[in-house]
Write an enzyme that holds these catalytic residues in place. Structure first.
Site, PDB file in Angstrom:
ATOM      1  N   HIS A  54       0.874  -1.168   0.000  1.00  0.00           N
ATOM      2  CA  HIS A  54       0.000   0.000   0.000  1.00  0.00           C
ATOM      3  C   HIS A  54       0.916   1.224   0.000  1.00  0.00           C
ATOM      4  CE1 HIS A  54      -2.353  -3.109   2.209  1.00  0.00           C
ATOM      5  NE2 HIS A  54      -3.397  -2.579   1.589  1.00  0.00           N
ATOM      6  N   ASP A  57       2.338   1.844   3.366  1.00  0.00           N
ATOM      7  CA  ASP A  57       3.279   0.854   3.903  1.00  0.00           C
ATOM      8  C   ASP A  57       4.707   1.321   3.641  1.00  0.00           C
ATOM      9  OD1 ASP A  57       1.129  -0.855   4.446  1.00  0.00           O
ATOM     10  OD2 ASP A  57       1.327  -1.903   2.530  1.00  0.00           O
ATOM     11  N   GLU A 181     -10.934  -6.169  -4.628  1.00  0.00           N
ATOM     12  CA  GLU A 181     -10.784  -7.241  -3.637  1.00  0.00           C
ATOM     13  C   GLU A 181     -12.024  -7.314  -2.749  1.00  0.00           C
ATOM     14  OE1 GLU A 181      -7.927  -8.360   0.153  1.00  0.00           O
ATOM     15  OE2 GLU A 181      -7.057  -7.322  -1.571  1.00  0.00           O
ATOM     16  N   GLU A 217      -9.497 -13.254  -2.179  1.00  0.00           N
ATOM     17  CA  GLU A 217      -8.628 -13.717  -1.097  1.00  0.00           C
ATOM     18  C   GLU A 217      -9.260 -14.931  -0.422  1.00  0.00           C
ATOM     19  OE1 GLU A 217      -7.245 -12.202   3.265  1.00  0.00           O
ATOM     20  OE2 GLU A 217      -6.796 -10.848   1.592  1.00  0.00           O
ATOM     21  N   HIS A 220     -11.237 -14.227   2.817  1.00  0.00           N
ATOM     22  CA  HIS A 220     -12.389 -13.355   2.649  1.00  0.00           C
ATOM     23  C   HIS A 220     -13.610 -14.122   2.151  1.00  0.00           C
ATOM     24  CE1 HIS A 220      -9.745  -9.469   2.213  1.00  0.00           C
ATOM     25  NE2 HIS A 220      -9.571 -10.100   3.361  1.00  0.00           N
ATOM     26  N   ASP A 245      -5.032 -13.503  -3.751  1.00  0.00           N
ATOM     27  CA  ASP A 245      -4.423 -13.440  -2.423  1.00  0.00           C
ATOM     28  C   ASP A 245      -4.616 -14.784  -1.735  1.00  0.00           C
ATOM     29  OD1 ASP A 245      -3.583 -10.851  -2.689  1.00  0.00           O
ATOM     30  OD2 ASP A 245      -5.052  -9.981  -1.313  1.00  0.00           O
ATOM     31  N   ASP A 255     -11.049 -12.386  10.188  1.00  0.00           N
ATOM     32  CA  ASP A 255     -10.067 -12.653   9.135  1.00  0.00           C
ATOM     33  C   ASP A 255      -8.760 -13.112   9.780  1.00  0.00           C
ATOM     34  OD1 ASP A 255      -8.800 -12.749   6.711  1.00  0.00           O
ATOM     35  OD2 ASP A 255      -8.765 -10.579   6.385  1.00  0.00           O
ATOM     36  N   ASP A 257      -5.986 -14.689   8.453  1.00  0.00           N
ATOM     37  CA  ASP A 257      -4.736 -14.433   7.722  1.00  0.00           C
ATOM     38  C   ASP A 257      -3.629 -15.398   8.128  1.00  0.00           C
ATOM     39  OD1 ASP A 257      -5.497 -12.385   5.994  1.00  0.00           O
ATOM     40  OD2 ASP A 257      -5.138 -10.819   7.465  1.00  0.00           O
ATOM     41  N   ASP A 293      -1.090 -13.014   1.257  1.00  0.00           N
ATOM     42  CA  ASP A 293      -1.595 -11.924   2.091  1.00  0.00           C
ATOM     43  C   ASP A 293      -1.954 -12.537   3.445  1.00  0.00           C
ATOM     44  OD1 ASP A 293      -2.788  -9.802   3.309  1.00  0.00           O
ATOM     45  OD2 ASP A 293      -4.162  -9.327   1.678  1.00  0.00           O
TER      46      ASP A 293
END
Length: 395
Positions: A54, A57, A181, A217, A220, A245, A255, A257, A293
């Protein structure tokens, strides 16, 4: 097959993944901030193909022009030194409090204008770095209360924002495509475009939808109780799987991850089977980066962060090895035939057959023995057992 990744595998990581400090809604950071230059060098050492980010980031939200220039100079130098690519760039329209009601769909018009300008400037940076995909995740585009939004107007504003960005890409001659996304919720109570299906329907309404696709993703889709492999298959079938992702998720909850494959392992196997082998009867194949991700466990230091990065790539390569063996197995090919998977690839109507021809064909209806046809055994369990045996390395 070697489990040592190389750039040819096209594995990519978000800077926000390996750079996650462990801060969450219930606790502060457990690791210090990671220098983006160090992230580039370390991922290159591990065999990754690229790094994504991003805008904030890499460059802090409140950085001065001179600070931004120095950060980008150092980042580009690291990319040049390592050969690491930046295939995808995205924009943070969710962290700063100004985006508390969204970016493109904020009820405050001045915020929408700021968000759109921020996106357009980041598109310039993405093109400058040679990115191919520009992801848009609308984490704050949504609501907690149904009465707080004119939903039609919100979708109009989302369309306006995406179409404006796409038109800008075309006007500038950039070789970029936009990938939306989807996510059902978190951080908002309900997020606009919550699933792959919603995303596909939205894209069909765009003026510049030809360069707009999806970035599904794993977690998601699974947060919504959906089958991720089915979702990416439909996006691929529609020609809209522009990016992907990969991570791990266990059920309908927040989420998580997790590392790819550390959640629903069977789903991960069939995801890799589709990405590497394609559809059993042929058709479009995904040729983009395999992007991870995920969040390294906040219980680990940076030694654990880099181990988790390696784990993502190792899991994918292990599953790829199993998936290739699965499709190459003569028993599997026979099981696919027995189950009618290849028959599904045959058009229901014969070449040139009309509806009048179908209705005139007595064998299709009047003489069709439904009771006899109902006796067919498709042996789907046998086929799935073969998949599991390959997944577990038993074949």
């Amino acid at each position: 097959m070697t489990l040592q990744p190389t750039p040819a595998d096209r594995f990519t990581f978000g800077l926000w993944t390996v750079g996650w400090t462990g801060a969450d809604p219930f606790g502060v950071a457990t690791r210090p901030a990671l220098d983006p230059v160090e992230a580039v060098h370390k991922l290159s050492e591990l065999g990754a193909y690229g790094i994504t980010f991003h805008d904030n980031d890499l460059v802090p939200f409140d950085a001065t022009a001179s600070e931004r220039e120095l950060i980008l100079k150092n980042f580009k130098a690291a990319l040049a030194e390592t050969g690491l690519k930046t295939p995808m760039v995205t924009t943070n329209l969710f962290s700063h409090p100004v985006f508390k009601d969204g970016g493109f769909t904020s009820n405050d018009r001045s915020v929408r204008r700021f968000a759109l300008s921020k996106v357009l400037q980041n598109i310039d940076l993405a093109a400058e770095l040679g990115a191919e995909t520009f992801v848009m995740w609308g984490g704050r585009e949504g609501s907690e209360y149904d009465g707080s939004k004119d939903l039609s107007a919100a979708l109009d504003r989302m369309k306006e924002g995406v179409d404006t960005a796409a038109a800008y890409i075309k006007d500038k001659g950039y070789g970029l495509r936009i990938a939306l996304e989807p996510k059902p919720n978190e951080p908002r109570g309900d997020i606009f475009l919550p699933t792959v299906g919603h995303g596909l329907a939205f894209i069909a309404q765009l003026e510049h939808g030809d360069i707009v696709g999806l970035n599904p993703e794993t977690g998601h889709e699974q947060m919504a109780g959906l089958n991720f492999t089915h979702g990416i298959a439909q996006a691929l079938w529609a020609g809209k799987l522009f990016h992907i992702d990969l991570n791990g998720q266990r059920g309908i909850k927040y989420d998580q991850d997790l590392v790819f494959g550390h959640g629903d392992l069977t789903s991960a196997f069939f995801t890799v089977d589709l990405l590497e082998n394609g559809f059993p009867n042929g058709g479009p194949k995904y040729d983009g980066p395999r992007h991870f991700d995920y969040k390294p466990s906040r219980t680990d230091g940076y030694d654990g962060v880099w181990e988790s990065a390696k784990s993502n790539m190792s899991m994918y390569l292990l599953l790829k090895e199993r998936a290739l063996a699965f499709r190459a197995d003569p028993d599997v090919q026979e099981a696919l035939k027995t189950s009618g998977v290849f028959e599904l690839g045959e058009p229901t109507l014969a070449a040139g057959e009309t509806t009048a021809d179908l209705l005139a064909d007595a064998s299709a209806f009047a003489e069709f023995d439904a009771d006899a046809a109902a006796q067919r055994s498709f042996a789907f369990v046998r086929l799935n057992q073969l998949a599991i045996e390959h997944l577990l390395g038993a074949r």
